[in-house]
Scaffold this motif. Structure first.
Motif, PDB file in Angstrom:
ATOM      1  N   ASP A  37      36.690  44.196  47.528  1.00 47.02           N
ATOM      2  CA  ASP A  37      36.235  45.529  47.104  1.00 47.02           C
ATOM      3  C   ASP A  37      37.057  46.005  45.908  1.00 47.02           C
ATOM      4  OD1 ASP A  37      34.354  45.549  49.094  1.00 47.02           O
ATOM      5  OD2 ASP A  37      35.568  46.746  50.494  1.00 47.02           O
ATOM      6  N   LEU A  38      38.363  45.785  45.944  1.00 52.40           N
ATOM      7  CA  LEU A  38      39.209  46.190  44.814  1.00 52.40           C
ATOM      8  C   LEU A  38      38.857  45.394  43.558  1.00 52.40           C
ATOM      9  CD1 LEU A  38      42.675  46.429  46.623  1.00 52.40           C
ATOM     10  CD2 LEU A  38      41.400  48.341  45.617  1.00 52.40           C
ATOM     11  N   LEU A  39      38.650  44.092  43.729  1.00 53.57           N
ATOM     12  CA  LEU A  39      38.371  43.242  42.574  1.00 53.57           C
ATOM     13  C   LEU A  39      37.104  43.685  41.855  1.00 53.57           C
ATOM     14  CD1 LEU A  39      39.289  40.677  41.038  1.00 53.57           C
ATOM     15  CD2 LEU A  39      37.800  39.363  42.552  1.00 53.57           C
ATOM     16  N   PHE A  40      36.067  44.015  42.623  1.00 47.38           N
ATOM     17  CA  PHE A  40      34.797  44.390  42.011  1.00 47.38           C
ATOM     18  C   PHE A  40      34.674  45.897  41.772  1.00 47.38           C
ATOM     19  CE2 PHE A  40      33.511  40.270  43.894  1.00 47.38           C
ATOM     20  CZ  PHE A  40      32.945  39.699  42.754  1.00 47.38           C
ATOM     21  N   GLY A  41      35.584  46.660  42.338  1.00 49.55           N
ATOM     22  CA  GLY A  41      35.389  48.106  42.262  1.00 49.55           C
ATOM     23  C   GLY A  41      36.404  48.868  41.437  1.00 49.55           C
ATOM     24  N   THR A  42      37.434  48.204  40.923  1.00 46.45           N
ATOM     25  CA  THR A  42      38.442  48.920  40.150  1.00 46.45           C
ATOM     26  C   THR A  42      38.601  48.270  38.776  1.00 46.45           C
ATOM     27  OG1 THR A  42      40.261  47.559  40.988  1.00 46.45           O
ATOM     28  CG2 THR A  42      39.707  49.534  42.237  1.00 46.45           C
ATOM     29  N   ALA A  43      39.192  49.038  37.883  1.00 50.06           N
ATOM     30  CA  ALA A  43      39.412  48.548  36.515  1.00 50.06           C
ATOM     31  C   ALA A  43      40.778  47.882  36.417  1.00 50.06           C
ATOM     32  CB  ALA A  43      39.325  49.704  35.535  1.00 50.06           C
ATOM     33  N   THR A 103      46.549  43.508  34.892  1.00 52.11           N
ATOM     34  CA  THR A 103      47.330  44.420  35.714  1.00 52.11           C
ATOM     35  C   THR A 103      46.403  45.462  36.306  1.00 52.11           C
ATOM     36  OG1 THR A 103      47.843  45.838  33.811  1.00 52.11           O
ATOM     37  CG2 THR A 103      49.420  44.102  34.329  1.00 52.11           C
ATOM     38  N   GLY A 104      46.668  45.830  37.536  1.00 49.89           N
ATOM     39  CA  GLY A 104      45.831  46.812  38.226  1.00 49.89           C
ATOM     40  C   GLY A 104      46.110  46.728  39.716  1.00 49.89           C
ATOM     41  N   ALA A 105      45.086  47.000  40.519  1.00 52.82           N
ATOM     42  CA  ALA A 105      45.259  46.982  41.973  1.00 52.82           C
ATOM     43  C   ALA A 105      45.576  45.569  42.446  1.00 52.82           C
ATOM     44  CB  ALA A 105      43.982  47.489  42.642  1.00 52.82           C
ATOM     45  N   ALA A 106      46.679  45.410  43.201  1.00 55.14           N
ATOM     46  CA  ALA A 106      47.031  44.105  43.756  1.00 55.14           C
ATOM     47  C   ALA A 106      46.033  43.717  44.844  1.00 55.14           C
ATOM     48  CB  ALA A 106      48.448  44.140  44.318  1.00 55.14           C
ATOM     49  N   VAL A 155      39.880  32.495  38.360  1.00 58.73           N
ATOM     50  CA  VAL A 155      40.706  33.692  38.528  1.00 58.73           C
ATOM     51  C   VAL A 155      41.680  33.414  39.666  1.00 58.73           C
ATOM     52  CG1 VAL A 155      40.742  36.168  39.000  1.00 58.73           C
ATOM     53  CG2 VAL A 155      38.829  35.165  37.733  1.00 58.73           C
ATOM     54  N   GLN A 156      42.898  33.074  39.283  1.00 59.14           N
ATOM     55  CA  GLN A 156      43.942  32.755  40.251  1.00 59.14           C
ATOM     56  C   GLN A 156      44.746  34.022  40.561  1.00 59.14           C
ATOM     57  OE1 GLN A 156      47.494  30.305  39.192  1.00 59.14           O
ATOM     58  NE2 GLN A 156      46.529  28.758  40.483  1.00 59.14           N
ATOM     59  N   VAL A 157      45.209  34.111  41.786  1.00 58.48           N
ATOM     60  CA  VAL A 157      45.962  35.299  42.193  1.00 58.48           C
ATOM     61  C   VAL A 157      47.352  34.861  42.658  1.00 58.48           C
ATOM     62  CG1 VAL A 157      46.006  37.343  43.652  1.00 58.48           C
ATOM     63  CG2 VAL A 157      43.811  36.406  42.894  1.00 58.48           C
ATOM     64  N   PRO A 158      48.368  35.058  41.825  1.00 56.10           N
ATOM     65  CA  PRO A 158      49.744  34.704  42.206  1.00 56.10           C
ATOM     66  C   PRO A 158      50.266  35.607  43.322  1.00 56.10           C
ATOM     67  CG  PRO A 158      49.510  34.941  39.819  1.00 56.10           C
ATOM     68  CD  PRO A 158      48.267  35.510  40.444  1.00 56.10           C
ATOM     69  N   ALA A 159      51.526  35.406  43.676  1.00 58.94           N
ATOM     70  CA  ALA A 159      52.100  36.117  44.822  1.00 58.94           C
ATOM     71  C   ALA A 159      52.128  37.631  44.632  1.00 58.94           C
ATOM     72  CB  ALA A 159      53.514  35.598  45.065  1.00 58.94           C
ATOM     73  N   ASP A 160      52.171  38.113  43.378  1.00 60.19           N
ATOM     74  CA  ASP A 160      52.208  39.562  43.156  1.00 60.19           C
ATOM     75  C   ASP A 160      50.838  40.219  43.289  1.00 60.19           C
ATOM     76  OD1 ASP A 160      50.929  38.747  40.869  1.00 60.19           O
ATOM     77  OD2 ASP A 160      52.437  39.520  39.462  1.00 60.19           O
ATOM     78  N   GLY A 161      49.773  39.421  43.530  1.00 57.60           N
ATOM     79  CA  GLY A 161      48.452  39.984  43.749  1.00 57.60           C
ATOM     80  C   GLY A 161      47.694  40.359  42.498  1.00 57.60           C
ATOM     81  N   GLN A 162      48.262  40.129  41.316  1.00 62.35           N
ATOM     82  CA  GLN A 162      47.614  40.496  40.053  1.00 62.35           C
ATOM     83  C   GLN A 162      46.776  39.317  39.543  1.00 62.35           C
ATOM     84  OE1 GLN A 162      48.153  43.754  38.565  1.00 62.35           O
ATOM     85  NE2 GLN A 162      48.954  44.021  40.655  1.00 62.35           N
ATOM     86  N   PRO A 163      45.485  39.503  39.271  1.00 61.91           N
ATOM     87  CA  PRO A 163      44.627  38.380  38.870  1.00 61.91           C
ATOM     88  C   PRO A 163      45.022  37.810  37.499  1.00 61.91           C
ATOM     89  CG  PRO A 163      43.334  40.317  39.503  1.00 61.91           C
ATOM     90  CD  PRO A 163      44.747  40.766  39.377  1.00 61.91           C
TER      91      PRO A 163
END
Length: 293
Positions: free
Chosen positions: A201-207, A222-225, A244-252
């Motif tokens: 939801d965050l990936l598709f719903g936030t900038a 940078t944005g919602a983890a 689109v890889q997501v490292p440990a900090d949650g940032q795409p």
């Protein structure tokens, strides 16, 4: 031969890259906007696969030993053609040029390419193409693996091939405007089930915003983890362009032309077309949507 008087922040030799070698661990590389380089080659009468220069952010300055036809595509930049006074020539001739049209340069001319007014990158084609030795069928610089020629430096001399065609009979072409916000189509997978429903939801719903720590390898956002549903480690597995890889900090992180071949973090999805990211400056807003929209 081209003499590089000022290489700028990052200027590389690029063509259409090395497709078909992923099974050997070789990514495609090549121009971040392949269509822009193909257009530049057509404008000067080159085959579409000829090598040119990809010029990033700060422009560059080049001197031509011999008369040549050049064309620039991509971001709008200021172009000046300068000829030093010498011999019987008239003194100090300088004239402007345009992005998107063939430009004829006399022998000894200097081409000064300024920074983009918007966007990030410009592609330069020269009649005959940049004739550095090919590696695995391509003259492209891969900034991650080191395949192909190194990035262009001040004082380099770049060989040119023999022209095979005539410049295109066009006065000008219109470059696509650089949008302030990118909307990228993303297909979930192959490890989207490693993330919570809230993460999708965050990936598709936030900038998200493009981070300054971005390059030809990948565009960091940078944005919602994005919270993980599976917290264990993932064995390295293959990566494709647009992953689109997501490292440990949650940032795409969206992988671009010089992406690695394996990665140890889960890939939440794959962007269908990463070309718009070629002109994305740090701070550019990125939004994702599904392929059905």
């Amino acid at each position: 031969m081209i003499e590089v008087l000022r290489a700028g922040a990052l200027t590389t030799v690029q063509d259409q890259g090395r497709p078909g070698y992923a099974h050997l661990g070789v990514p495609r590389s090549g121009a971040l906007d392949p269509a822009a380089l193909r257009l530049a080659n057509r404008l000067v009468g080159n085959p579409e696969g000829a090598a040119g220069l990809e010029i990033t952010l700060t422009g560059c300055e080049l001197r031509f030993d011999h008369a040549a036809c050049v064309a620039l595509t991509g971001a709008e930049v200021e172009v000046r053609i300068h000829r030093e006074p010498a011999g019987h020539r008239p003194p100090d001739v300088s004239r402007p040029g345009d992005v998107g049209r063939p430009l004829s340069l006399p022998a000894g001319a200097t081409l000064r390419i300024g920074p983009p007014r918007a966007g990030l990158r410009t592609w330069l084609a020269v009649s005959g193409g940049i004739d550095v030795p090919p590696v695995l069928g391509s003259r492209a610089t891969d900034t991650l693996s080191g395949l192909g020629p190194p990035p262009v430096r001040d004082g380099d001399r770049l060989p040119l091939g023999e022209p095979v065609g005539h410049p295109a009979p066009v006065d000008v072409t219109v470059a696509p405007a650089v949008p302030g916000e990118l909307r990228l189509s993303l297909r979930p997978g192959p490890r989207h089930d490693w993330f919570t429903p809230a993460a999708l939801d965050l990936l598709f719903g936030t900038a998200y915003q493009v981070s300054p720590v971005s390059n030809r390898v990948g565009a960091r956002l940078t944005g919602a983890a994005l919270p993980r549903a599976v917290t264990g480690e993932l064995p390295s597995e293959g990566l494709v362009l647009g992953a689109v890889q997501v490292p440990a900090d949650g940032q795409p992180l969206i992988f671009l032309a010089d992406h690695p071949t394996t990665g140890g973090y889960p890939v939440v999805g794959v962007v269908d077309d990463v070309t718009p990211l070629a002109q994305a400056r740090p701070g550019t807003t990125v939004r994702f949507h599904g392929p059905q929209r």
